[in-house]
Design an enzyme around this catalytic site. Sequence first.
Site, PDB file in Angstrom:
ATOM      1  N   ASN A   1       0.814  -1.200   0.000  1.00  0.00           N
ATOM      2  CA  ASN A   1       0.000   0.000   0.000  1.00  0.00           C
ATOM      3  C   ASN A   1       0.857   1.264   0.000  1.00  0.00           C
ATOM      4  OD1 ASN A   1      -1.871   2.008   0.387  1.00  0.00           O
ATOM      5  ND2 ASN A   1      -3.025   0.922   1.953  1.00  0.00           N
ATOM      6  N   ASP A   2       1.512   1.533   1.113  1.00  0.00           N
ATOM      7  CA  ASP A   2       2.259   2.790   1.211  1.00  0.00           C
ATOM      8  C   ASP A   2       3.395   2.888   0.186  1.00  0.00           C
ATOM      9  OD1 ASP A   2       0.628   3.579   3.322  1.00  0.00           O
ATOM     10  OD2 ASP A   2       1.848   2.469   4.759  1.00  0.00           O
ATOM     11  N   VAL A   3       3.969   1.730  -0.177  1.00  0.00           N
ATOM     12  CA  VAL A   3       5.119   1.780  -1.094  1.00  0.00           C
ATOM     13  C   VAL A   3       4.717   2.054  -2.536  1.00  0.00           C
ATOM     14  CG1 VAL A   3       6.551   0.297   0.347  1.00  0.00           C
ATOM     15  CG2 VAL A   3       5.129  -0.719  -1.424  1.00  0.00           C
TER      16      VAL A   3
END
Lengths: 477, 103
Positions: free
Chosen positions: A403-405
């Site tokens: 997600n964040d990456v």
Amino acid sequence: MNNILTLCYLIGSVTFILGLKMLSNPASARKGNGIAAFGMIIAILGTIFLYKDEAGESLHNYGWILAGLLIGTIVGTLAAKKVKMTAMPEMVSLFNGMGGACAALISVVEFDHIYQANKMLGSPWFSDAVPLGHYIAIIAGAIIGSVSFAGSIIAWGKLSGKVNDFSFKGQHIINLVILAVVIAAAVYTYQSDTQVSNIPFFITVALALLYGVFFVLPIGGADMPVVISLLNSFTGVAAACGGFLYNNKVMLTGGILVGAAGTLLTILMCKAMNRSLKNVLIGSFGAKNAATGGEKTGSGGTYKEISLNDAATVMAYANKVIIVPGYGLAVAQAQHTCHELEKLLEEKGVEVKYAIHPVAGRMPGHMNVLLAEADVSYDKLMEMEDANDEFKSTDVVLILGANDVVNPAAKDDPSSPIYGMPILEVEQAKTVIVNKRSMKPGYAGIENELFFRPKTSMLFGDAKAALQKLIAEIKNL
Amino acid sequence: MDNIFNWIAENQQMIYIVVLMVFLGIEVIGRVPSVLHTPLMSGANAIHGVVIIGAIIVMGKAEPGNYLALILGFLAVVLGTLNVVGGFVVTDRMLEMFKKKKS
């Protein structure tokens, strides 16, 4: 006899340096670990059988020592062997906490020795009978060991989902106050009346434990690896304090070596996320993302779902598919299923690769370890820079629980807490399929604009289950 | 001030070791690829398990009647061993997987 012990310690020290050196190279890493372990065994055996104190007396209580070693070995081996690959980071944190506790306990016992001796001698002030250097080694070992122990346990709890993030306004100031009181109590102990000097000492230890808890509590789960690495180097320093206490060179070498290497490693990890250590520790991730998170949900808009059948078709008829694994893959233990999908697609003539973000998962290298476990070939794994070049020529990007990456906010939203972090630019591919369990934000707690982009479609479900169904669908085509 | 100078003079060997080890620790892992961060951290974690030596000394010096020292010392030995053994075994397990992919 003591000459032999000196030699044992020398061997120990050299193997630690050599081991650490070899651990930083993929080809020699495993051997390096073995060499360090060998040196450790020599140093431990040497201590048990050859150690003599200043008065020239050998150690006693062999029964207790051997029982302790035996219990520790059995439990440690079982725990390390049985732990799932996904739970590795927690496990490291837990073991680190044990080391910190060990250092703190040594200090407590040594303090008690001095305290009892002082009481018997009747010296009025605690400082009369103890040289300052000796006291500093004891108290520093107690404080650092306690902080490391308490912090590691909290980090372990956070990673295994037992402890939630917790922060309140002014927490950093309270932390600083606690730390100041710890140091004040430590200084006061040295100046105190012999009869009651144990009271400020135990206050010091108790507050150090509390500080450890408060130090880690507000830090977001995504930053835990950095914190564990930092606590790791703390424990190293605590071990070195023991080295000073017993004038023991191998403890000193091992401890300081880890302290220094651990600190550098911590900084390297921060760099991989493009953040400073200060930002990680007091950056109040929580406070900032609450604001951006709220904003984003409003403007989020709609996302579209993709059916299994469609997903199967797009992938089976693609030329090139890149899989982006994340923590969701680890949680679902889907690495083997993922490898199966890869093989199936290759049979159909699709080129399959993996794009690994340096901080995907809960720890740097987490995904590599996981995919290696499933026998995924090493040359299929691409590092971030290479992957970003390849996305342009890619038909389908399958994001598995990352997600964040892949959050574009890191590139174009300066108000985002992850702004500036290098990401995998999956949007350059023709199609993006995101597998997630729900629309819930990722570990950094921020909304991901990517999910609402026109190129993106969502495939909800547990990574393993979704992959299995996908495989079945592709086989049916 | 004299105190400090004396202390440095008395412990110069130890201080030399500390200073050299700081540089060595930084130098040794300076160029580690990010793939190895986790195993390296875990390996370093096992190495600081040397505290076990302190625990063994505490335990071995404890008077038979001193239950506080005996119990805490024993606990320290168990925890220290956990750190050492667990640390090395976990690291080995991680690295075992790195090896497989080479063959």
